[in-house]
Design a protein around this motif. Structure first.
Motif, PDB file in Angstrom:
ATOM      1  N   ARG A   1      25.727  18.890  55.927  1.00 35.23           N
ATOM      2  CA  ARG A   1      24.262  18.656  55.171  1.00 35.23           C
ATOM      3  C   ARG A   1      24.209  19.338  53.821  1.00 35.23           C
ATOM      4  NH1 ARG A   1      20.533  17.356  60.055  1.00 35.23           N
ATOM      5  NH2 ARG A   1      21.646  15.795  61.046  1.00 35.23           N
TER       6      ARG A   1
ATOM      7  N   SER B   1      24.038  17.496  50.350  1.00 38.68           N
ATOM      8  CA  SER B   1      22.674  17.684  49.437  1.00 38.68           C
ATOM      9  C   SER B   1      22.857  18.113  48.346  1.00 38.68           C
ATOM     10  CB  SER B   1      21.722  18.207  50.402  1.00 38.68           C
ATOM     11  OG  SER B   1      21.956  19.452  50.648  1.00 38.68           O
TER      12      SER B   1
ATOM     13  N   PHE C   1      14.001  14.769  50.405  1.00 40.25           N
ATOM     14  CA  PHE C   1      14.521  16.036  50.333  1.00 40.25           C
ATOM     15  C   PHE C   1      13.810  17.150  51.010  1.00 40.25           C
ATOM     16  CE2 PHE C   1      14.886  19.905  47.852  1.00 40.25           C
ATOM     17  CZ  PHE C   1      16.209  20.159  48.074  1.00 40.25           C
TER      18      PHE C   1
ATOM     19  N   GLN D   1      11.512  16.595  53.636  1.00 41.86           N
ATOM     20  CA  GLN D   1      11.926  16.663  54.865  1.00 41.86           C
ATOM     21  C   GLN D   1      13.266  16.979  55.351  1.00 41.86           C
ATOM     22  OE1 GLN D   1      11.253  12.320  55.707  1.00 41.86           O
ATOM     23  NE2 GLN D   1       9.018  12.251  55.179  1.00 41.86           N
ATOM     24  N   LYS D   2      14.162  16.656  54.890  1.00 41.53           N
ATOM     25  CA  LYS D   2      15.473  17.401  55.063  1.00 41.53           C
ATOM     26  C   LYS D   2      15.333  18.857  55.223  1.00 41.53           C
ATOM     27  CE  LYS D   2      18.438  13.307  53.011  1.00 41.53           C
ATOM     28  NZ  LYS D   2      19.391  13.449  52.427  1.00 41.53           N
ATOM     29  N   GLN D   3      14.826  19.623  54.301  1.00 33.62           N
ATOM     30  CA  GLN D   3      14.776  20.802  54.409  1.00 33.62           C
ATOM     31  C   GLN D   3      13.901  21.333  55.399  1.00 33.62           C
ATOM     32  OE1 GLN D   3      12.761  22.153  50.297  1.00 33.62           O
ATOM     33  NE2 GLN D   3      15.101  22.436  49.845  1.00 33.62           N
TER      34      GLN D   3
ATOM     35  N   ARG E   1      13.812  20.115  58.276  1.00 28.10           N
ATOM     36  CA  ARG E   1      14.753  19.798  59.594  1.00 28.10           C
ATOM     37  C   ARG E   1      15.685  20.950  59.551  1.00 28.10           C
ATOM     38  NH1 ARG E   1      14.312  14.350  58.420  1.00 28.10           N
ATOM     39  NH2 ARG E   1      16.317  14.474  57.312  1.00 28.10           N
ATOM     40  N   GLU E   2      16.056  21.317  58.580  1.00 27.34           N
ATOM     41  CA  GLU E   2      17.058  22.518  58.611  1.00 27.34           C
ATOM     42  C   GLU E   2      16.448  23.745  58.831  1.00 27.34           C
ATOM     43  OE1 GLU E   2      18.588  22.183  54.642  1.00 27.34           O
ATOM     44  OE2 GLU E   2      19.766  20.393  54.979  1.00 27.34           O
TER      45      GLU E   2
END
Length: 1641
Positions: free
Chosen positions: A1537, A1541, A1571, A1573-1575, A1577-1578
């Motif tokens: 991911r 990204s 972007f 939200q992805k951070q 989650r990570e």
């Protein structure tokens, strides 16, 4: 520098004298002399009496008193007024003297002072030179202490005053009262001395201090003061009457009565009373007799009117009694009191007068008739019934009378009878009658009738008989004697006279001349006798008559009689000469007194009794002077003076007839003594009469009685009010004369006015609630209750007590307990407006809370006891007390060696001891409440139910004594007296012959232990106040091989006594010995059905000097397993092991109960090359559903664990730990537990070095982490040490003993230096040697290779605990010690350089560390079990997860690894032992359970809901394998991911530049949100990694540790209030506030 005088000043001989200063030299000869380094000189050289213009020479003498010759020089005085000869060296041989002249030349009138200095090799000294002007000076003592003096008495003392000046001095005194100064001189010449007398005359008692001033001098007065001290006291006199008590004393004020009894008249009797002085001062006293105006002649007398009774002594007072009037009762009063004091004692003296009691056997003597010329004699007996001699006299003339007595007068002794002869010689034929009076001195006269008739041949008159006299006296009373007998006979015949037995009518008088006209003898008239007394003398005129020799006994007063009544007395005149005495009384000179006989004569040796009478008419005393002329010569006239006074009623009532009573409580009575006094000389009868209506209110006792002349009598008057009012009552006393012959006026009385008041009152306590606090059971505490009476009347009260007991107790037992509160008096009296103190004593019998309710009731004559007043009781106060026993507790203990606190606690059974000390003592323990010698045996009897062992452990013979220290603390509220009593301390001292010489083996062993003092206690006794602590040292010396035992009694006064058996084992050096603290071990209780029972530890201590190997015999364990269906109830994880000398070995066990019961197994533990010892292991299984969690979770922790603070320090201790026990409690087996401990350097000037390590079980060292594990602590510094328990990964009972070795830094530095020098010397000597010619044949190496190898090995073998002080590389290992059979350093102590021991180079020994023990205990559970038991505590712990699947520690029973241990767990063991049918049954059951779950719709729906729920906290609960898989999966996902990204971002950046105009702003925001939200989650995925969690926990832990470390150093104050920073106001808000308000219509 001036030298100091050596030795005491000494006096020397006289100085050289000159003519001028001869007088002054004698004064200076008395001056002090001093010695400086063997030279004797005067201290001061003085000039007195000098004049201007003249030189005065004084001589200074120096004397050598030393044993050697002395050399010295001198320096002349510095001023020109003193000078001496030219300076020159002085040499003085021993004993020689040198005179140095000093010249004084004054120039003006002033004082001169200078010094002359002498120099010696040792130093210099000086002699003062002084010339003083003539001056005044008086010397006197600074203070004078006078003897103790009584008030109003005088004491004196003298002191010297000396003129020490040069001039004549005139002095005077100023002295304050009560001191007075007197001196015989007021002027003193120089050197003269006089004595001054100081007089002390106090008027009040107390300490008197005054300053007397002496003024002296010339024109300018000077003064000297002297302190005068004296003590004045009030005297206390007590009169004591010796002899028999006076029975007639009435109750009243007069307690001292001196009774003389009945005293013969005219005699004097003397009796004595004793006046005792009860004080310590001489008491002057006065004696005064009562003065009464009516009492003219004092029959009582005392010659002493003043006297001094010595201190603690007595004064004998003699009182005389001389009565004068027979039958009179005399009373008088003497007042005895101290001079100036108002305290007086009234002495009552009483006595009566007795006289003769003379009587005749017949008062009529009949001679019948005789013929003329004949005579007839009859006898008459006269008797004296008294013991007083009686003077009697018959008034008859024997020569001229027909009747005569042989002894008409005489003295009749007491108690005698005399027979008198009466002779009848008639001279004419007629009847004869003569009434003769018998006079008796001091007695009324008696009369006797002599009757007789004479017949002749021609005349025979009627015979006169006694009945004729009786008829005649009757006719005389009726007036018939005026008629002659013939007329009376005719009238009797004619019937004109009625004849009865004695008389008839009255007729005109006619004298009987002839006896022939008597016709009836009833009319006979006796003959008359007329006596004519004639006297004459033949003396010529102016010629002196014979001088009469006589004794006249005459009273001073007539007997008292009532007014207008005759009174009589007698007078006795005795002729003591050889010639006759004639007397005549001139009655015309004193007509008020009648005397019979008025004239007559007295034969030589005879006496004459006179009878005197007078007639007083009033109470005025009359004096009668009666002239008595003797021998018809006016010069021989004796004036007889008598007094007479008439008596009338006079009764004196005390208080002018008023009797006052204080206000009384209604129903109560008050008795007062009231005195009445007879103020007359006659006895008086009195009778009190009270109105009937007042008879219940007022009474008197006695109501009647007799008052002797001038007697005062006190009556008891009782006033009993019956209502609340004021009373004015009247009582009357009626009086009358005692003698019935005296006429008393009827109705004569006096009125007494009685005034009183009835009132109501109450009593209250000053403190209604009184808390006495804690009182020792069996002891006593006293206090006082203050009762207040605010009313106007006195109250009589009765107190009652009601007891209440609270606290845990058996009501049936307490009900029979006696009352624990004792009143000093349960009834009493409180005066009006006053207070009373009631002393109470509290003696609680139990350790309970006592409450006493005290009530009172007023006491009345009708309700005089408690039962009758019970209904009227009122509450008064409440008293509370708590019974308590002395409470002692062991709060800390230490022992030499490597034993931990828990081990010490077990060795000395301190848990059991403390538990028992909390209980109440048994009655047997209180047999002897305090330590005492009560036994006659060597082994004293035991009165305590508790017997405990104090096990000192074991040690090799000859080793250092085992020293244990106990910290005793008084946890109670009362002081505790404690004592350790050896058997010899309890045995009474007996004579040798009483001792029993046949001793038992136990007694012999006990005597050996005591005689050799193998056990000792210091101190053996003491007292601890509440909250106070005391360290007690117990020691045992290992002098003899074997087991030593000694019974020691721990005695607490008024509390427990516990028998402690001191025991210790001493083993040989080569003996392998394991010391078992107990042959029974109890495992911690385990719940039945648990899947992971914890590991438990049993400890063994190697008390010998050789390492031992132990083996656990498991045969009985296997039998227990067979009995319990092959379930491993007991599993030994360490069946074999080795224990180094002085170390403790651990045997790990698993106790897994199958049922809720107690399991027990006897397991032999064999010591290789030693003995086997059976140990009983017991364990309790319990049902977790019926037992509370708190009961089971804390059972593994000893009570000692909770008193973890270190209180006890040993001598020389350099550092202390804040705690010596840490209990981490119940924790999950996968979490860490932390605890903070402080290490304190208690030294003020020295730093210490410390290092932590585990004393035993090194294989568990990884379980604990100490930060820091070593370091240096500066003086007075405190370092925090963080103890971290790593996850156990399996359930266990952890008990780990940490050891902190502390060294003095200076000792380590010095040891390093010494060791370095030793190593250098060792290397030098290894390569150097000396060859001598004499020793060539005996060459040998300096040291053997083995020794070198040992030295090098020892130097390199450092302990791990010393890593922090690595530079001190020679720090030894704690357990690497030499063999006890050899001294320390035997093999490595030195290098032999030769045969001579002086050539041994000793290797330095490392310093011995101070060992501080820290016991760490915890119990770990599996997560499932912890959640089941302690679910609320689970969020408190952080679950530590490993980064990868790592196998756990591989400790096991037989060393096969953890998996083998799992196979040994109960669940696996049970499945492996199951049969095939059992396995099939289990499979069928599980199949049915799983099928029912799959078919359950609710279960299926719950599973679907779980997928939508967020990941719970329980996500941490995963196995190592699943965590590894998830980590690999998450790692790949994150990397893909992140790369994806990144590529997307680069592409978007390129396209964004090209298509910036085509892309809208809204599309950009949407892309940014995706972007972001992805951070998130990570980040969430990363935060869930175990490494991140451990890192966060590590950072937080270190942060907190840093904060606590800074707080311990004082850099941060954790308790400080937070700081508040005031921010500036917001400008926009300010503008808004300043805006004007909106307008409103």
């Amino acid at each position: 520098m001036l030298a100091q005088a050596h030795g005491e000043p000494q006096s020397s001989g006289s100085f050289r004298k000159s003519g001028y200063d001869r007088k002054v030299s004698s004064r200076e000869a008395k001056k002090k002399k001093v010695i400086f380094w063997g030279i004797e000189v005067p201290e001061t050289l003085s000039w007195h009496g000098w004049e201007l213009g003249k030189e005065i020479i004084r001589h200074l003498t120096l004397k050598n008193v030393h044993g050697k010759a002395q050399k010295l020089s001198y320096r002349a005085p510095s001023t020109p007024y003193f000078f001496t000869v030219f300076q020159q060296p002085i040499t003085l041989n021993p004993g020689m003297s040198l005179t140095l002249p000093i010249v004084f030349r004054p120039r003006e009138k002033r004082d001169y002072e200078d010094s002359i200095f002498f120099m010696k090799a040792e130093g210099e000294f000086s002699v003062a030179l002084r010339a003083m002007r003539p001056r005044f000076g008086l010397s006197m003592p600074a203070a004078v202490q006078l003897p103790v003096c009584a008030v109003h008495n005088v004491t004196e003392m003298t002191f010297p005053v000396c003129n020490v000046g040069d001039l004549i001095s005139v002095f005077s005194w100023e002295t304050p009262s009560p001191f007075f100064m007197t001196s015989d001189r007021s002027t003193l010449d120089p050197g003269a001395e006089c004595m001054v007398k100081v007089t002390f005359q106090p008027e009040v008692a107390g300490v008197h201090n005054a300053v007397a001033t002496c003024w002296f001098g010339g024109e300018v007065k000077q003064k000297r003061t002297i302190q005068l001290k004296a003590l004045a006291k009030y005297p206390c006199l007590r009169v004591s009457v010796t002899g028999k008590e006076y029975e007639g004393v009435q109750p009243g004020k007069f307690q001292d009565v001196l009774c003389f009894g009945s005293v013969p008249v005219g005699t004097t009797v003397e009796k004595c009373v004793e006046i005792f002085n009860m004080s310590v001062v001489d008491a002057p006293c006065r004696i005064e007799q009562e003065k009464d105006p009516l009492l003219h002649g004092y029959v009582f007398s005392c010659d002493v009117s003043h006297g001094v009774v010595p201190a603690k002594g007595k004064l004998v007072l003699c009182i005389r009694f001389q009565p004068q009037i027979v039958g009179e009762h005399s009373t008088s009063y003497f007042t005895i009191g101290s001079t100036g004091c108002h305290l007086e004692t009234v002495l009552k003296v009483v006595g009566s007068c007795k006289g003769p009691s003379v009587s005749l056997d017949q008062y009529s003597v009949e001679f019948d008739w005789i013929n003329l010329g004949e005579s007839l004699m009859q006898t008459l007996k006269i008797s004296n019934m008294s013991d007083v001699p009686a003077f009697y006299q018959f008034d008859i003339d024997n020569k001229g009378s027909v009747f005569s007595l042989d002894r008409p007068c005489g003295v009749l002794e007491g108690k005698t009878t005399r027979t008198l002869k009466v002779t009848f010689r008639p001279t004419h034929p007629m009847n004869y009658h003569r009434r003769v009076v018998c006079l008796v001195h001091h007695q009324e006269p008696m009369y006797v009738d002599f009757l007789g008739t004479c017949h002749s041949d021609t005349a025979k008159p009627t015979t006169l008989q006694e009945r004729h006299l009786s008829w005649y006296r009757t006719n005389m009373v009726r007036g018939l004697t005026f008629y002659p007998p013939d007329i009376l006979s005719m009238m009797l015949k004619d019937g004109k006279l009625q004849m009865d037995e004695k008389g008839a009518l009255m007729l005109s008088p006619e004298v009987m001349r002839h006896y022939t006209n008597i016709e009836n003898d009833a009319t006979i008239c006796p003959s008359w006798c007329l006596t004519v007394r004639l006297r004459a003398h033949t003396y010529e005129a102016e010629r002196e008559h014979f001088i009469p020799q006589y004794i006249l006994d005459v009273p001073k007063t007539f007997p008292p009689v009532v007014c207008d009544t005759d009174t009589y007395c007698s007078m006795l005149l005795s002729n003591t000469g050889t010639s006759l005495i004639t007397f005549s009384v001139n009655q015309t000179a004193c007509p008020s007194v009648m005397v019979k006989p008025s004239s007559g004569h007295i034969m030589p040796g005879g006496h004459q009794i006179f009878f005197l009478s007078t007639h007083p008419v009033n109470r005025v005393t009359q004096q009668h002077v009666l002239p008595l002329q003797l021998n018809s010569y006016p010069a021989y006239t004796k004036k007889v003076v008598l007094q007479s006074c008439g008596q009338s009623f006079l009764l004196h009532l005390e208080g002018d007839g008023n009797l006052y009573f204080k206000p009384l409580h209604i129903g109560t009575s008050s008795t007062r003594m009231y005195t009445i006094k007879n103020c007359t000389s006659l006895p008086m009868v009195f009778t009190w009469k009270i109105f009937h209506s007042h008879s219940k209110i007022l009474s008197v006792s006695p109501t009647a009685g007799i008052l002797q002349p001038f007697e005062a009598m006190a009556q008891a008057w009782t006033f009993t009010p019956n209502k609340e009012t004021k009373y004015v009552l009247h009582a009357m006393v009626f009086v009358s004369w005692k003698s019935p012959d005296l006429v008393s006026p009827k109705g004569l009385h006096y009125v007494l006015r009685v005034i009183g008041e009835g009132a109501l009152g109450t009593i209250r306590a000053q403190k209604e609630h009184l808390d006495l606090g804690n009182v020792l059971v069996g002891g006593q505490q006293s206090c006082s209750i203050v009762l207040l009476n605010d009313g106007i009347c006195t109250l009589n009260y009765i107190l009652s007590v009601e007891q209440f007991i609270t606290g845990p107790h058996n009501p049936e037992e307490v009900r029979s307990d006696p009352l624990a509160l004792e009143l000093e008096h349960s009834r009493g009296t409180i005066l009006a407006r006053s207070k009373a103190f009631v002393r109470i004593k509290v003696r609680p019998a139990r350790r309970l809370r006592y409450t006493w309710s005290i009530k009172y009731a007023t006491c009345t004559p009708t309700a005089a006891d408690l039962a009758s007043t019970k209904e009227k009781q009122q509450p008064l106060c409440c008293i509370v007390a708590t019974g308590t026993y002395p409470t002692l507790r062991i709060t800390d203990a230490t022992i030499t060696g490597s034993a931990s606190k828990l081990h010490i606690w077990k060795l000395f059974s301190l848990d059991t001891l403390n538990e028992y000390l909390e209980r109440d003592p048994t009655p047997g323990e209180l047999t002897y409440r305090v330590p005492t010698r009560h036994s006659t045996c060597l082994i004293p009897p035991v009165y305590t139910p508790l017997l405990l062992d104090f096990d000192f452990g074991s040690a090799p013979v000859g080793s250092e004594p085992t020293i244990a220290r106990l910290l005793l603390e008084n946890k109670g509220v009362v002081p505790v007296d404690w004592a350790f009593l050896f058997p010899s301390d309890q045995k009474m001292d007996m004579e040798h012959w009483a001792e029993d010489t046949d001793f038992t083996p136990q007694e012999l062993h006990q005597m050996r232990v005591q005689d050799n003092q193998l056990f000792s206690v210091s101190p053996k006794s003491g007292t601890l106040l509440p909250g106070q602590e005391k360290s007690v040292q117990l020691s045992h010396r290992h002098d003899f091989i074997g087991t030593d035992r000694l019974p020691v009694l721990l005695k607490i006064s008024y509390g427990h006594e516990i028998l402690l058996t001191f025991s210790s084992v001493t083993v040989e050096h080569n003996q392998r010995y394991v010391h078992f603290a107990s042959n029974k071990h109890h495992f911690a209780p385990i719940a039945v059905g648990g899947s992971h029972p914890p590991t438990q530890i049993y400890k063994l201590y190697n008390g010998g000097s050789m390492p031992v190997t132990f083996e656990v015999q498991l045969d009985n364990i296997v039998k227990i397993q067979e009995k319990n269906f092959r379930h491993p109830v007991f599993v030994c994880l360490t069946p074999r092991g080795e224990i180094p000398p002085g170390e403790t070995g651990h045997i790990e066990w698993i106790f897994s109960p199958l049922e809720a019961k107690t399991y027990s197994v006897d397991v032999p533990i064999h010591i290789l090359e030693g003995e086997s010892t059976p140990v009983t292991f017991q364990g309790v299984g319990y049902n977790p559903n019926t037992v509370q969690k708190t009961d089971t979770s804390s059972q593994f922790v000893s009570s000692a664990d909770y008193s973890g603070s270190a209180k006890l320090t040993v001598p020389g201790q350099a550092a202390t730990l804040s705690h010596h026990r840490i209990c981490l409690g119940n924790i999950p087996d996968c979490t860490k537990a932390d605890q903070l401990v402080f290490l304190n350097n208690i030294l003020k000037n020295t730093a210490v070095v410390f290092a932590w390590h585990i004393s035993c079980c090194k294989e568990k060292a990884h379980m604990l982490e100490i930060t820091p594990n070593s370091g240096i602590v500066q003086p007075g510094e405190t370092i925090p040490c963080f103890i971290t328990l790593q996850p156990t990964r399996k359930p266990s009972l952890c008990r780990i003993n940490l050891v902190c070795e502390v060294y003095i830094q200076e000792s380590l530095v010095q040891y390093e230096r010494d060791l370095h020098k030793w190593e250098e010397e060792k290397e030098r000597r290894a390569v150097e040697f000396t060859i001598t010619e004499k020793d060539l044949g005996t060459k040998r190496k300096l040291t053997s290779p083995s020794v070198r190898l040992s030295d090098s090995a020892e130097t390199e073998n450092l302990s791990d605990s010393s890593a922090v002080v690595r530079k001190y590389k020679t720090l030894p290992r704690l357990k690497s010690r030499p063999t006890p059979s050899q001294p320390p350093g035997h093999l490595e102590r030195g290098l032999l350089l030769g045969k001579d021991a002086s050539q041994v180079w000793v290797k330095p020994e490392p310093p011995k560390p101070l060992v501080l023990h820290l016991d760490v205990s915890a119990r770990s559970y599996t997560i499932e079990e912890f959640l089941r038991k302690f679910s609320l505590d689970f969020p408190k712990y952080f679950l530590s997860r490993p980064f990868s699947a790592q196998p756990s520690e591989s400790e096991s029973v037989d060393g096969k690894g953890y998996r083998n241990r799992i196979d040994m767990e109960p669940k696996w063991l049970s499945l492996a032992a199951a049969s095939k049918p059992e396995l099939e049954m289990v499979a069928d059951i599980l199949t049915g359970v799983i099928r029912s779950l799959l078919e359950n719709s609710y279960f299926q729906e719950s599973v679907r809901k779980l997928q939508d729920e967020p990941i719970p906290y329980f996500f941490q609960f995963q196995s190592a394998k699943s965590a590894e898989l998830q980590d690999s999966r998450q790692g790949s996902t994150i990397s893909s991911r992140v790369s994806a990204s990144t590529d997307v971002d680069l592409e978007k950046d390129g396209e964004r530049k090209k298509m910036s105009q085509e892309t809208s702003f809204s599309h950009f925001l949407e892309s940014y949100k995706i972007f972001h939200q992805k951070q998130l989650r990570e980040k969430e995925i990363i935060s869930r990694q175990p490494a991140v969690g451990n890192l966060v926990e590590f950072v937080l832990k270190n942060t907190l540790q840093n904060i606590l470390t800074e707080a311990s150093r004082g850099e941060v104050v954790l308790t400080a209030r937070p700081m508040v920073i005031a921010l500036p106001p917001n400008p926009s808000r300010r503008i808004t506030n300043l805006a004007p308000p909106s307008s409103r219509a």
